[in-house]
Design an enzyme around this catalytic site. Structure first.
Site, PDB file in Angstrom:
ATOM      1  N   LYS A  30       0.325  32.418  17.042  1.00 18.88           N
ATOM      2  CA  LYS A  30       0.290  31.198  17.854  1.00 18.88           C
ATOM      3  C   LYS A  30      -1.097  30.553  17.766  1.00 18.88           C
ATOM      4  O   LYS A  30      -2.056  31.201  17.340  1.00 18.88           O
ATOM      5  CB  LYS A  30       0.637  31.544  19.309  1.00 18.88           C
ATOM      6  CG  LYS A  30      -0.334  32.527  19.958  1.00 18.88           C
ATOM      7  CD  LYS A  30       0.246  33.102  21.253  1.00 18.88           C
ATOM      8  CE  LYS A  30      -0.752  34.060  21.896  1.00 18.88           C
ATOM      9  NZ  LYS A  30      -0.152  34.828  23.000  1.00 18.88           N
TER      10      LYS A  30
ATOM     11  N   TYR B  57     -30.852  17.403  24.309  1.00 21.04           N
ATOM     12  CA  TYR B  57     -30.482  16.639  25.500  1.00 21.04           C
ATOM     13  C   TYR B  57     -31.026  17.310  26.753  1.00 21.04           C
ATOM     14  O   TYR B  57     -30.898  18.520  26.913  1.00 21.04           O
ATOM     15  CB  TYR B  57     -28.959  16.530  25.621  1.00 21.04           C
ATOM     16  CG  TYR B  57     -28.331  15.614  24.605  1.00 21.04           C
ATOM     17  CD1 TYR B  57     -28.615  14.247  24.608  1.00 21.04           C
ATOM     18  CD2 TYR B  57     -27.444  16.097  23.654  1.00 21.04           C
ATOM     19  CE1 TYR B  57     -28.025  13.399  23.677  1.00 21.04           C
ATOM     20  CE2 TYR B  57     -26.847  15.258  22.715  1.00 21.04           C
ATOM     21  CZ  TYR B  57     -27.152  13.908  22.745  1.00 21.04           C
ATOM     22  OH  TYR B  57     -26.570  13.079  21.834  1.00 21.04           O
TER      23      TYR B  57
ATOM     24  N   ARG C 238       4.229  35.947  35.396  1.00 21.07           N
ATOM     25  CA  ARG C 238       3.971  34.741  34.620  1.00 21.07           C
ATOM     26  C   ARG C 238       5.338  34.211  34.202  1.00 21.07           C
ATOM     27  O   ARG C 238       5.861  33.320  34.864  1.00 21.07           O
ATOM     28  CB  ARG C 238       3.064  35.060  33.421  1.00 21.07           C
ATOM     29  CG  ARG C 238       2.500  33.818  32.781  1.00 21.07           C
ATOM     30  CD  ARG C 238       1.439  34.127  31.735  1.00 21.07           C
ATOM     31  NE  ARG C 238       1.954  34.863  30.587  1.00 21.07           N
ATOM     32  CZ  ARG C 238       1.215  35.154  29.513  1.00 21.07           C
ATOM     33  NH1 ARG C 238      -0.058  34.791  29.458  1.00 21.07           N
ATOM     34  NH2 ARG C 238       1.733  35.823  28.506  1.00 21.07           N
TER      35      ARG C 238
ATOM     36  N   MET D 114     -22.821  17.646  20.090  1.00 22.82           N
ATOM     37  CA  MET D 114     -21.485  17.533  19.498  1.00 22.82           C
ATOM     38  C   MET D 114     -21.468  18.035  18.051  1.00 22.82           C
ATOM     39  O   MET D 114     -20.524  18.698  17.625  1.00 22.82           O
ATOM     40  CB  MET D 114     -21.002  16.082  19.546  1.00 22.82           C
ATOM     41  CG  MET D 114     -19.542  15.945  19.123  1.00 22.82           C
ATOM     42  SD  MET D 114     -18.962  14.243  19.119  1.00 22.82           S
ATOM     43  CE  MET D 114     -18.842  13.899  20.862  1.00 22.82           C
TER      44      MET D 114
HETATM   45  C1  PLP Z   1      -0.404  36.211  22.764  1.00 24.80           C
HETATM   46  C2  PLP Z   1       0.624  37.225  23.063  1.00 24.80           C
HETATM   47  C3  PLP Z   1       0.593  38.494  22.442  1.00 24.80           C
HETATM   48  C4  PLP Z   1      -0.571  38.962  21.599  1.00 24.80           C
HETATM   49  O1  PLP Z   1      -1.590  39.437  22.457  1.00 24.80           O
HETATM   50  P1  PLP Z   1      -2.963  40.041  21.885  1.00 24.80           P
HETATM   51  O2  PLP Z   1      -3.696  40.449  23.105  1.00 24.80           O
HETATM   52  O3  PLP Z   1      -3.628  38.940  21.153  1.00 24.80           O
HETATM   53  O4  PLP Z   1      -2.591  41.176  21.003  1.00 24.80           O
HETATM   54  C5  PLP Z   1       1.667  39.336  22.661  1.00 24.80           C
HETATM   55  N1  PLP Z   1       2.701  38.977  23.454  1.00 24.80           N
HETATM   56  C6  PLP Z   1       2.745  37.795  24.092  1.00 24.80           C
HETATM   57  C7  PLP Z   1       3.909  37.465  24.941  1.00 24.80           C
HETATM   58  C8  PLP Z   1       1.706  36.885  23.929  1.00 24.80           C
HETATM   59  O5  PLP Z   1       1.747  35.714  24.574  1.00 24.80           O
END
Ligand code: PLP
Length: 361
Positions: A35, A256, A131, A304
């Site tokens: 992701k 800055y 969550r 930047m």
């Molecule tokens: C991002 C994510 C992972 C991976 O987690 P890491 O800590 O990067 O290994 C696994 N399961 C879910 C549901 C996630 O959102």
């Protein structure tokens, strides 16, 4: 001619890190988590290099479509599921595996009248993180509905996520796992619980599918263990170039706001990376970088497009030299993350399109 800044991506290190996940969980299948543009490393290139994975996972539909259009034909799981009838139809067109965590998502899928059933899907189970996830009773009902549904062709698995996997020995992890296993017994489904931290520290959580993310990129999921302790190799080396050097007198200010002031004659270098590239501004005045194996202090505020470095103690440094921001043995992403009061995940994801990715290995 290389144009800086550059994120060098070591694909051999990436493959090595996948092999560490597999060695830790030899009886589990692997869903490699790519992701957020593979944590900033480049999703399609990373997916191709991780072809030894059994599946990939992303958060959202557009991320999965990008991978499909980039030629990735392995199973792809959508952690954040589907939000509309239209998204269900796209998931069908692109043959994506989704995660269901609300009952509304199950109704959407039947409303969508999809042309081709979805492959292997997952029910997200709430085991303590609060969550995303269905409670145990909802899962039992949804599971039997989905088993009968014509909209899913593959298996249906049970997924959950630890809130505290990075804390080794935390009792809440065992409680979450126990809740999941009671449920998995009732519905006899494949189970997936473990992210990187659980893969490396909680073998009972490995079950049928592991979900490594950060460990693939060579960063430690634990605050008190280094990547090296976990036998992980750094994948991204972030580099820029020294574009100017000047000599300041006592009292001169840099950057800055003039937050940094020379208390003696000082040689200052300017490096062509800044927050516009994703180099976090919180690193202003209290981080380091490496030039020619020398670890040197960043001074003044991150701009930047530029940062300033104190070269007073540096030897043999000249304009045009390559500067390493992280990924050097002397300066790991985990060290920089501590200095930025965050985790490596955030710094890696922030590296944006202005930074060229260069793949080796
Ligand atoms: C991002 C994510 C992972 C991976 O987690 P890491 O800590 O990067 O290994 C696994 N399961 C879910 C549901 C996630 O959102």
């Amino acid at each position: 001619m290389q144009v800086y800044p550059v994120a060098h991506i070591d694909l051999a290190a990436l493959k090595h890190n996948l092999s560490i996940a597999k060695r830790a969980a030899p009886n589990s299948k692997v869903m490699s988590v790519i992701k957020a543009n593979a944590y900033g490393h480049g999703d399609i290139e990373v997916a191709k290099a991780l072809s030894a994975s059994d599946a990939f996972a992303v958060a959202r539909l557009p991320e999965a479509i990008r991978l499909r259009e980039g030629g990735i034909d392995k199973p792809i799981v959508l952690f954040e599921g589907l939000q509309s009838v239209h998204e269900c139809q796209l998931a069908s067109d692109y043959q994506l595996s989704t995660v269901f965590y609300t009952l509304e998502q199950l109704s959407l899928l039947s409303e969508a009248k999809i042309a081709k059933p979805l492959p292997f899907c997952w029910l997200m189970v709430e085991t303590g993180m609060h969550r995303l996830g269905l409670n145990e009773r909802e899962v039992e009902n949804a599971y039997s509905d989905l088993e009968q549904s014509r909209d899913i062709e593959g298996q249906i698995g049970l997924m959950s996520h630890f809130a505290n996997a990075d804390v080794i020995g935390d009792e809440r992890n065992n409680q979450a796992l126990a809740r999941m296993l009671v449920l998995a017994d009732k519905v006899s489904a494949p189970v997936s619980m473990a992210n990187s931290a659980a893969i490396l520290s909680l073998p009972e959580s490995h079950q049928d599918w592991i979900r490594p993310g950060i460990m693939l990129y060579g960063s430690s999921p634990f605050a008190d263990k280094t990547a090296q302790d976990c036998d992980l190799k750094s994948v991204m080396t972030l580099q820029a170039q020294l574009i100017s050097i000047s000599d300041l007198s006592e009292g001169d200010e840099v950057g800055y706001g003039g937050d940094w002031q020379a208390d003696a004659e000082t040689r200052v270098g300017i490096v062509n990376i800044g927050y516009g590239d994703g180099y976090n501004r919180i690193l202003s005045n209290h981080s380091q970088l490496v030039i020619d194996d020398q670890v040197l202090p960043i001074i003044g505020r991150v701009s930047m497009d530029m940062i300033a470095v104190d070269l007073s103690l540096a030897e043999g440094v000249k304009v045009g030299d390559i500067v390493t921001l992280w990924g050097d043995q002397q300066l790991t992403i985990d060290q920089i993350a501590k200095q930025a009061h965050t985790i490596s995940y955030e710094l890696l994801c922030q590296v944006n399109q202005r930074v060229t990715r260069q793949y080796n290995g």
